[in-house]
Design an enzyme around this catalytic site. Structure first.
Site, PDB file in Angstrom:
ATOM      1  CB  SER A   2     -20.413 -22.494  19.439  1.00 46.91           C
ATOM      2  OG  SER A   2     -19.416 -21.530  19.552  1.00 46.91           O
TER       3      SER A   2
ATOM      4  CE  LYS B  69     -15.858 -21.354  18.864  1.00 47.94           C
ATOM      5  NZ  LYS B  69     -17.000 -22.014  19.409  1.00 47.94           N
TER       6      LYS B  69
END
Length: 196
Positions: free
Chosen positions: A47, A91
């Site tokens: 990710s 993130k």
């Protein structure tokens, strides 16, 4: 003679009690630090490539910025997963409330972009590797209250410690290298959370 033995055991019990209190204080301090000030986490998975390696990078996240509203777009943040509250994810923060964010809807199949205005009390987060990240593009804006920290330091893995073996005077500093190895191993196996 019996009194002398009792007195000897009393000093052992007292020393054991003092050491127990010291360990309890250390553990309480560690808990408070990890919960409210700073935490260590292990980021793994595709990710956040190339910011974090696929096999896992250890990083430190401070928890004060999110409590006082000091996070900004571009920051790497630690977030409680909106889909599974038992998990933490890492993130990049791309938009705060009121910001217009342009994002690629399905980067694997098309280059079609969409624009969204982040609603009040929410943020927009995405992984750096948009081809392999589950983020706001799929789940929508994330409530600000799910932000748990802001990453501020990536701890080098033992494989990369060769680059810091020389100190300011140009001499090898093996003590620093060994200390960083020990810190890395301690945080990997004892003090870190595994983050997707």
């Amino acid at each position: 003679m019996v009194l002398r033995k009792l007195w000897h055991h009393r000093s052992i019990v007292r020393e054991a009690w003092h050491r127990t209190i010291a360990v309890a204080n250390f553990l309480c301090g560690l808990h408070v630090t990890n919960t409210y000030l700073c935490t260590a986490a292990l980021a793994y998975g595709p990710s956040m490539l190339p910011t974090f390696n696929l096999t896992g990078d250890l990083f430190l996240a401070e928890r004060l910025s999110t409590r006082f509203g000091k996070v900004r777009p571009g920051d790497v943040v630690l977030v409680r997963s909106p889909e599974d509250p038992r998990k933490l994810i890492v993130k990049r923060l791309l938009g705060m409330e009121g910001d217009s964010v342009t994002y690629v809807v399905d980067p694997k199949n098309s280059s079609r972009c969409d624009i969204v205005v982040v609603p009040k009390g929410h943020v927009w987060i995405e992984g750096d590797n948009i081809y392999a990240s589950r983020d706001s593009r799929q789940v929508g804006p994330v409530p600000y209250s799910l932000l748990e920290g802001k990453a501020f330091c990536k701890v080098p893995s033992p494989l990369h410690l060769r680059c810091i073996r020389v100190n300011l005077f140009g001499e090898p500093n093996y003590q620093l290298c060994c200390s960083l190895w020990i810190l890395y191993l301690f945080m990997m196996f004892v003090g870190s959370q595994r983050i997707i």
